[in-house]
Design a protein around this motif. Sequence first.
Motif, PDB file in Angstrom:
ATOM      1  N   ILE A  27       0.774  -1.318  -0.005  1.00 45.02           N
ATOM      2  CA  ILE A  27       0.066   0.115  -0.017  1.00 45.02           C
ATOM      3  C   ILE A  27       0.917   1.311   0.063  1.00 45.02           C
ATOM      4  N   CYS A  32      -3.314   7.616  -0.757  1.00 44.18           N
ATOM      5  CA  CYS A  32      -4.552   7.356   0.153  1.00 44.18           C
ATOM      6  C   CYS A  32      -4.496   8.827   0.789  1.00 44.18           C
ATOM      7  N   ALA A  33      -3.840   9.020   1.959  1.00 48.13           N
ATOM      8  CA  ALA A  33      -3.958   9.997   2.758  1.00 48.13           C
ATOM      9  C   ALA A  33      -4.945  10.314   3.363  1.00 48.13           C
ATOM     10  N   CYS A  35      -6.074   9.065   6.472  1.00 50.12           N
ATOM     11  CA  CYS A  35      -6.081   9.434   7.953  1.00 50.12           C
ATOM     12  C   CYS A  35      -5.454  10.995   8.043  1.00 50.12           C
ATOM     13  N   TYR A 104       0.810   6.244  13.552  1.00 51.43           N
ATOM     14  CA  TYR A 104      -0.270   5.763  12.954  1.00 51.43           C
ATOM     15  C   TYR A 104       0.009   4.824  11.796  1.00 51.43           C
ATOM     16  N   PRO A 105      -0.710   3.482  11.796  1.00 52.18           N
ATOM     17  CA  PRO A 105      -1.861   3.252  12.346  1.00 52.18           C
ATOM     18  C   PRO A 105      -1.770   2.337  13.701  1.00 52.18           C
TER      19      PRO A 105
HETATM   20  S1  SF4 Z   1      -1.490   5.124   6.987  1.00 51.20           S
HETATM   21 FE1  SF4 Z   1      -3.076   6.814   6.159  1.00 51.20          FE
HETATM   22  S2  SF4 Z   1      -2.419   7.247   4.107  1.00 51.20           S
HETATM   23 FE2  SF4 Z   1      -1.602   5.292   4.815  1.00 51.20          FE
HETATM   24  S3  SF4 Z   1      -2.811   3.750   4.282  1.00 51.20           S
HETATM   25 FE3  SF4 Z   1      -3.660   4.151   6.275  1.00 51.20          FE
HETATM   26  S4  SF4 Z   1      -5.165   6.112   6.057  1.00 51.20           S
HETATM   27 FE4  SF4 Z   1      -3.994   5.724   4.234  1.00 51.20          FE
END
Ligand code: SF4
Length: 145
Positions: A27, A32-33, A35, A104-105
């Motif tokens: 991934i 994405c971004a 978060c 994160y995450p």
């Molecule tokens: S850490 Fe953030 S940017 Fe990366 S996959 Fe998870 S939600 Fe998307």
Amino acid sequence: MKTRLNLSNAELDAIVEETTDTVWKQIDCTTCANCCRTLQIVVDDKDISRLSAHLGTTPSEFSRRYVQIGKDKTKYFTKIPCPFLGEDNRCTVYEARPQACSGYPYLHWKGFRTHSLMMLDGCSTCPIVFNVWHALKQRLQPPKR
Ligand code: SF4
Ligand code: SF4
């Protein structure tokens, strides 16, 4: 997963870590971004001090522009999406980003059993979390009789 698996906490953590590393390689966060777009980012005074130094301003000016304080005294970035998310989906303050962002995450945290419900919550935000859960279910579910 919390109670029925015949695995110690350390064994379960090792499986979660290995699964996370495998999923994460597939991934690309810059596509994405989610978060950074959808979560309210918690900051503490160390984060504020580091970020303000990084941006060449003072903690009070930084707080005035970017931080609000909740009823429980928790500090958050005022805006969602995060004001430091660049147009290319990269963090413009990466080296100084808040602790909440750098962890994160949170799948590499020790003690997966104790925070697995929080992880479940992350499934709707983060495709890494969703795919780790899916992989864990497949790997750890007992065979159907
Ligand atoms: S850490 Fe953030 S940017 Fe990366 S996959 Fe998870 S939600 Fe998307
Ligand atoms: S500080 Fe950076 S990593 Fe954290 S939410 Fe904002 S853009 Fe994302």
